[in-house]
Design an enzyme around this catalytic site. Structure first.
Site, mmCIF file in Angstrom:
data_model
loop_
_atom_site.group_PDB
_atom_site.id
_atom_site.type_symbol
_atom_site.label_atom_id
_atom_site.label_comp_id
_atom_site.label_asym_id
_atom_site.label_seq_id
_atom_site.Cartn_x
_atom_site.Cartn_y
_atom_site.Cartn_z
ATOM 1 N N LYS A 58 -7.498 -22.084 -14.696
ATOM 2 C CA LYS A 58 -6.256 -22.571 -15.319
ATOM 3 C C LYS A 58 -6.049 -21.898 -16.689
ATOM 4 C CE LYS A 58 -6.603 -26.711 -12.585
ATOM 5 N NZ LYS A 58 -6.177 -28.084 -12.365
ATOM 6 N N GLU B 106 0.563 -27.565 -10.101
ATOM 7 C CA GLU B 106 1.030 -27.465 -11.497
ATOM 8 C C GLU B 106 2.227 -26.517 -11.598
ATOM 9 O OE1 GLU B 106 -2.853 -26.633 -13.134
ATOM 10 O OE2 GLU B 106 -3.429 -28.664 -12.567
ATOM 11 N N HIS C 287 0.428 -23.609 -6.556
ATOM 12 C CA HIS C 287 -0.393 -24.687 -7.105
ATOM 13 C C HIS C 287 0.513 -25.840 -7.552
ATOM 14 C CE1 HIS C 287 -3.046 -26.892 -9.783
ATOM 15 N NE2 HIS C 287 -4.044 -26.341 -9.119
ATOM 16 N N GLU D 137 -4.533 -29.665 -1.596
ATOM 17 C CA GLU D 137 -4.861 -30.260 -2.890
ATOM 18 C C GLU D 137 -3.965 -31.475 -3.129
ATOM 19 O OE1 GLU D 137 -6.942 -27.340 -5.714
ATOM 20 O OE2 GLU D 137 -4.813 -27.061 -5.973
ATOM 21 N N GLY E 145 -7.667 -33.025 -11.214
ATOM 22 C CA GLY E 145 -7.956 -33.293 -12.624
ATOM 23 C C GLY E 145 -8.072 -34.763 -12.972
ATOM 24 N N ASN F 199 -10.744 -22.090 -10.208
ATOM 25 C CA ASN F 199 -9.441 -21.918 -10.861
ATOM 26 C C ASN F 199 -9.606 -22.300 -12.327
ATOM 27 O OD1 ASN F 199 -6.818 -22.034 -11.761
ATOM 28 N ND2 ASN F 199 -6.223 -23.787 -10.475
#
Ligand code: PGA
Length: 252
Positions: free
Chosen positions: A12, A98, A96, A168, A174, A10
């Site tokens: 991003k 985010e 996701h 996740e 991160g 990914n």
């Protein structure tokens, strides 16, 4: 009844076109001769066409980082599944953390994205996971159950390869703080059992559940050795050709 491991990168909101081209080229080279695993990369929308040219004819699958459920229309800022198909995308990341946390996407919206992707022949990778506060509050499994049930509400899965899930934990994304193999396996086993209660057993057993959250070249082997971890969704470490190559070449 073997599940084929999937290593997914990914990217991003990273990579210029030149960087995307170079990174995709390195991934294609890294995959040469590999037949016992699948590899997918999800560049930003702006680099999809460029990366599509690079991966064409290779075994590397192209994915989008999100997808709308409508064929077309007044949906400013969204991308239709057919548009992604036209570019050669066969998968899309959906839900996701985010998207959930920064952009306010909720379970109902994410469910529409899953349905839309499937309707147009795109394999969704449905992401779910608990926050640190939820884990510390002992709510992990309840959160996973709610997100998976809601994300898959009304979704029938005829072909197990057409639906991928990704656990996740938000606190591991991160942060460099990976879930231990035991924590990850516990969550994956819980979700596997949930899928077994929702779908025909032969299908639920075959659906892949990826782990994501600070996967790197040093921890990938141990994670993928767990019986219910069927691959990895990799952020940061997928942006460096050498570390992603090592992850692609994980050893079980
Ligand atoms: P990370 O991201 O590997 O950088 O933790 C994973 C993800 O967000 O999918």
């Amino acid at each position: 009844m073997q599940r084929i491991p999937l290593i997914a990168g990914n990217w991003k909101m990273y990579t210029s076109l030149a960087e995307a081209r170079a990174l995709a080229g390195a991934v294609v080279s890294a995959c040469k001769g590999l037949s016992d695993r699948e590899v997918m990369i999800a560049p930003p929308f702006t680099a999809l066409a460029t990366v599509a040219e690079v991966v064409k004819g290779s075994q590397v699958r192209l994915a989008a980082q999100n997808v709308c459920w409508e064929e077309q229309g007044a949906f400013t800022g969204e991308i239709a599944p057919g548009m992604l198909r036209e570019l050669g995308c066969s998968m899309a990341i959906v839900g996701h953390s985010e998207r959930r946390q920064i952009f306010g996407e909720n379970d109902a919206l994410i469910n529409q994205r899953v349905a839309g992707a499937l309707r147009f022949g795109i394999t969704p990778i449905l992401c779910f996971g608990e926050t640190l506060a939820e884990r510390e509050g002992g709510q992990t499994m309840a959160v996973l159950e709610r997100q998976v049930r809601a994300g898959l509400a009304g979704i029938s899965v005829g072909e197990p390869a057409s639906m991928v899930l990704a656990y996740e934990p938000v606190w591991a994304i991160g942060t460099g703080k990976t879930a231990t193999e035991e924590q990850a396996q516990e969550a994956h086993e819980f979700v596997r059992n949930l899928l077994l209660s929702m779908y025909e057993k032969s299908i639920a057993r075959q659906m892949r559940i990826l782990y994501g959250g600070s996967v790197n070249s040093g921890n990938v082997d141990a994670l993928l050795r767990q019986p219910d971890i069927d691959g990895a969704l990799v952020g940061g470490a997928s942006l460096k050709a050498d570390s992603f190559e090592r992850i692609i070449h994980f050893r079980q």
